[in-house]
Motif scaffolding. Structure first.
Motif, PDB file in Angstrom:
ATOM      1  N   ARG A   1     -50.892 -76.350  35.156  1.00  0.00           N
ATOM      2  CA  ARG A   1     -50.431 -74.915  35.060  1.00  0.00           C
ATOM      3  C   ARG A   1     -50.989 -74.255  33.767  1.00  0.00           C
ATOM      4  N   TYR A   2     -51.481 -73.016  33.828  1.00  0.00           N
ATOM      5  CA  TYR A   2     -51.989 -72.306  32.707  1.00  0.00           C
ATOM      6  C   TYR A   2     -51.533 -70.848  32.437  1.00  0.00           C
ATOM      7  N   ARG A   3     -51.335 -70.228  31.382  1.00  0.00           N
ATOM      8  CA  ARG A   3     -50.886 -68.917  31.236  1.00  0.00           C
ATOM      9  C   ARG A   3     -52.201 -67.977  31.124  1.00  0.00           C
ATOM     10  N   ILE A   4     -51.982 -67.024  32.142  1.00  0.00           N
ATOM     11  CA  ILE A   4     -53.049 -66.187  32.079  1.00  0.00           C
ATOM     12  C   ILE A   4     -52.688 -64.883  31.559  1.00  0.00           C
ATOM     13  N   TYR A   5     -53.826 -64.087  30.956  1.00  0.00           N
ATOM     14  CA  TYR A   5     -53.637 -62.867  30.250  1.00  0.00           C
ATOM     15  C   TYR A   5     -54.739 -61.925  30.811  1.00  0.00           C
ATOM     16  N   LEU A   6     -54.384 -60.619  30.708  1.00  0.00           N
ATOM     17  CA  LEU A   6     -55.278 -59.565  30.997  1.00  0.00           C
ATOM     18  C   LEU A   6     -56.233 -59.655  29.753  1.00  0.00           C
ATOM     19  N   PRO A   7     -57.693 -58.845  29.758  1.00  0.00           N
ATOM     20  CA  PRO A   7     -58.464 -58.674  28.643  1.00  0.00           C
ATOM     21  C   PRO A   7     -57.873 -57.908  27.202  1.00  0.00           C
ATOM     22  N   ASP A   8     -56.959 -57.085  27.648  1.00  0.00           N
ATOM     23  CA  ASP A   8     -56.081 -56.305  26.500  1.00  0.00           C
ATOM     24  C   ASP A   8     -55.039 -57.340  25.973  1.00  0.00           C
ATOM     25  N   ASN A   9     -54.861 -58.537  26.418  1.00  0.00           N
ATOM     26  CA  ASN A   9     -53.931 -59.575  25.809  1.00  0.00           C
ATOM     27  C   ASN A   9     -52.336 -59.286  26.593  1.00  0.00           C
ATOM     28  N   ARG A  10     -52.112 -58.517  27.550  1.00  0.00           N
ATOM     29  CA  ARG A  10     -50.978 -58.571  28.182  1.00  0.00           C
ATOM     30  C   ARG A  10     -50.925 -59.617  29.120  1.00  0.00           C
ATOM     31  N   PHE A  11     -49.728 -60.367  28.618  1.00  0.00           N
ATOM     32  CA  PHE A  11     -49.259 -61.698  29.511  1.00  0.00           C
ATOM     33  C   PHE A  11     -49.432 -61.160  30.986  1.00  0.00           C
ATOM     34  N   ILE A  12     -49.816 -61.993  31.991  1.00  0.00           N
ATOM     35  CA  ILE A  12     -49.632 -61.687  33.494  1.00  0.00           C
ATOM     36  C   ILE A  12     -48.401 -62.583  33.947  1.00  0.00           C
ATOM     37  N   GLY A  13     -48.807 -64.033  33.578  1.00  0.00           N
ATOM     38  CA  GLY A  13     -47.777 -64.847  34.317  1.00  0.00           C
ATOM     39  C   GLY A  13     -48.235 -66.450  34.275  1.00  0.00           C
ATOM     40  N   VAL A  14     -47.778 -67.321  34.940  1.00  0.00           N
ATOM     41  CA  VAL A  14     -47.852 -68.582  34.998  1.00  0.00           C
ATOM     42  C   VAL A  14     -48.829 -68.938  36.115  1.00  0.00           C
ATOM     43  N   TYR A  15     -49.709 -69.516  36.171  1.00  0.00           N
ATOM     44  CA  TYR A  15     -50.689 -69.862  37.442  1.00  0.00           C
ATOM     45  C   TYR A  15     -50.887 -71.496  37.542  1.00  0.00           C
ATOM     46  N   SER A  16     -50.948 -71.945  38.900  1.00  0.00           N
ATOM     47  CA  SER A  16     -51.191 -73.254  38.988  1.00  0.00           C
ATOM     48  C   SER A  16     -52.880 -73.183  39.299  1.00  0.00           C
ATOM     49  N   TYR A  17     -53.621 -74.339  39.187  1.00  0.00           N
ATOM     50  CA  TYR A  17     -55.031 -74.510  39.423  1.00  0.00           C
ATOM     51  C   TYR A  17     -55.230 -75.442  40.101  1.00  0.00           C
ATOM     52  N   ASN A  18     -55.906 -75.170  41.457  1.00  0.00           N
ATOM     53  CA  ASN A  18     -56.474 -76.263  42.465  1.00  0.00           C
ATOM     54  C   ASN A  18     -57.707 -75.586  42.998  1.00  0.00           C
ATOM     55  N   ASP A  19     -58.554 -76.620  43.327  1.00  0.00           N
ATOM     56  CA  ASP A  19     -59.923 -76.188  44.079  1.00  0.00           C
ATOM     57  C   ASP A  19     -60.461 -74.817  43.448  1.00  0.00           C
ATOM     58  N   ASN A  20     -60.623 -74.842  42.082  1.00  0.00           N
ATOM     59  CA  ASN A  20     -61.679 -73.522  41.637  1.00  0.00           C
ATOM     60  C   ASN A  20     -60.743 -72.108  41.879  1.00  0.00           C
ATOM     61  N   LEU A  21     -59.406 -72.204  41.967  1.00  0.00           N
ATOM     62  CA  LEU A  21     -58.412 -71.045  42.390  1.00  0.00           C
ATOM     63  C   LEU A  21     -57.347 -71.152  41.400  1.00  0.00           C
ATOM     64  N   PHE A  22     -57.042 -69.942  40.635  1.00  0.00           N
ATOM     65  CA  PHE A  22     -55.591 -70.068  39.909  1.00  0.00           C
ATOM     66  C   PHE A  22     -54.746 -69.032  41.000  1.00  0.00           C
ATOM     67  N   THR A  23     -53.437 -69.978  41.238  1.00  0.00           N
ATOM     68  CA  THR A  23     -52.575 -69.195  42.185  1.00  0.00           C
ATOM     69  C   THR A  23     -51.242 -69.002  41.222  1.00  0.00           C
ATOM     70  N   LEU A  24     -50.801 -67.746  41.374  1.00  0.00           N
ATOM     71  CA  LEU A  24     -49.670 -67.228  40.625  1.00  0.00           C
ATOM     72  C   LEU A  24     -48.326 -67.877  40.984  1.00  0.00           C
ATOM     73  N   GLU A  25     -47.809 -68.432  40.027  1.00  0.00           N
ATOM     74  CA  GLU A  25     -46.457 -69.058  40.261  1.00  0.00           C
ATOM     75  C   GLU A  25     -45.264 -67.943  39.921  1.00  0.00           C
ATOM     76  N   LYS A  26     -45.443 -67.234  38.592  1.00  0.00           N
ATOM     77  CA  LYS A  26     -44.417 -66.363  38.359  1.00  0.00           C
ATOM     78  C   LYS A  26     -45.059 -64.903  37.530  1.00  0.00           C
ATOM     79  N   MET A  27     -45.049 -63.903  38.067  1.00  0.00           N
ATOM     80  CA  MET A  27     -45.542 -62.879  37.271  1.00  0.00           C
ATOM     81  C   MET A  27     -44.526 -62.349  36.404  1.00  0.00           C
ATOM     82  N   PHE A  28     -44.960 -62.032  34.973  1.00  0.00           N
ATOM     83  CA  PHE A  28     -44.185 -61.502  34.173  1.00  0.00           C
ATOM     84  C   PHE A  28     -44.641 -60.096  33.743  1.00  0.00           C
ATOM     85  N   LEU A  29     -45.796 -59.495  34.275  1.00  0.00           N
ATOM     86  CA  LEU A  29     -46.498 -58.378  33.726  1.00  0.00           C
ATOM     87  C   LEU A  29     -45.567 -57.226  33.619  1.00  0.00           C
ATOM     88  N   GLU A  30     -45.646 -56.720  32.197  1.00  0.00           N
ATOM     89  CA  GLU A  30     -44.523 -55.367  32.146  1.00  0.00           C
ATOM     90  C   GLU A  30     -45.435 -54.096  32.776  1.00  0.00           C
TER      91      GLU A  30
END
Length: 301
Positions: free
Chosen positions: A272-301
């Protein structure tokens, strides 16, 4: 709206619901949730999630916890603590070595029966509601893990212990079960939760303190940001292209080619990874499999 987690010191006499209700008044925010109940008589750490962080409640409820407890040997009650009706009183004849061995026998993966006086539901009704009606129902043992128990003091009939345990562990049941092993009965005299995951009692604030801090305009100083709850996870950024940002904001799975990470040489399947937008806003937690990040929970304001 501010979103984040506040480390509340729950005082005796408050239910976890009382804490949330009062915080709603202090913060003038309705969207607040706690991360696992504490008995009204118990004190200590109660992380409370505010705003978008309420999506974290179940994640934090799953975390391990640390408690300090005073056990009273030689007494048995219907609630497994001293607030309940006394069912029996017995002399304590066990030696200190026998007491230590009995307590240590619960370290590890165990099956535990929840107390009748608990908020667990059976057929849609909370156990404590049934108990107050004088009904006792069969409770199935549940798997819990006691990672460690430190014996802090033995001054019979009282024994003070520190317990590091998994979610779902009832310390009152642990006390009761120790009393069963020793044959003299045991009830919980007091309970303090000193840690929930990264939240420590040294940093916890009472509701009165929080109210003063909010009135002074310093809420940010005590509110942990949502992404800080995932500090153990590696950080990944979406590349600054219109399509990549649009997909990320809409919760669409993100291909590995649409992200960059300065300190990571490669991504691991199942991680699992934390993913952010280029402007440093936190999007959410993603799981990684087969070259793809799939969203688990979104926290974007």
């Amino acid at each position: 709206m501010n979103s984040g987690i506040i480390n509340v010191y729950k005082e005796a006499g408050y239910t976890s619901f009382d804490v949330v209700a009062r915080l709603r008044g202090i913060l003038k925010i309705k969207k607040i949730g706690h991360t696992g109940t504490l008995d009204p008589d118990a004190t200590g750490v109660l992380p409370v999630c505010v705003g978008k962080a309420t999506k974290l409640c179940d994640m934090l409820t799953d975390k391990d916890k640390v408690y300090e407890c005073v056990m009273m040997l030689g007494v048995e009650t219907d609630t497994y603590d001293l607030s309940g009706r006394v069912l029996s009183r017995n002399s304590v004849t066990a030696s200190e070595e026998e007491i230590v061995n009995a307590i240590n026998s619960f370290v590890g993966d165990i099956m535990q029966v929840p107390p009748m006086y608990s908020a667990l539901k059976i057929n849609g009704k909370k156990l404590y509601e049934l108990a107050r009606e004088g009904k006792e129902v069969e409770r199935k043992p549940r798997p819990v893990t006691i990672f460690s128990i430190d014996i802090l003091n033995i001054s019979l009939p009282e024994v003070s212990i520190r317990i590091h345990c998994s979610k779902g562990t009832y310390i009152r049941s642990l006390c009761h079960d120790v009393g069963e092993v020793l044959g003299c009965g045991c009830a919980m005299k007091s309970l303090v939760r000193t840690r929930v995951s990264m939240f420590d009692i040294a940093d916890a604030r009472t509701l009165d303190e929080i109210e003063r801090i909010v009135k002074a305009g310093n809420l940010d100083g005590i509110m942990l940001k949502v992404d800080q709850a995932f500090e153990g996870m590696e950080t990944v950024f979406v590349i600054p292209t219109e399509d990549a940002i649009k997909h990320a904001v809409n919760g669409v799975p993100i291909p590995a080619t649409d992200v960059f990470a300065e300190s990571i040489s490669g991504f691991e399947d199942g991680k699992r990874y934390r993913i952010y937008l280029p402007d440093n806003r936190f999007i959410g937690v993603y799981s990684y499999n087969d070259n793809l990040f799939t969203l688990e929970k979104m926290f974007l304001e």
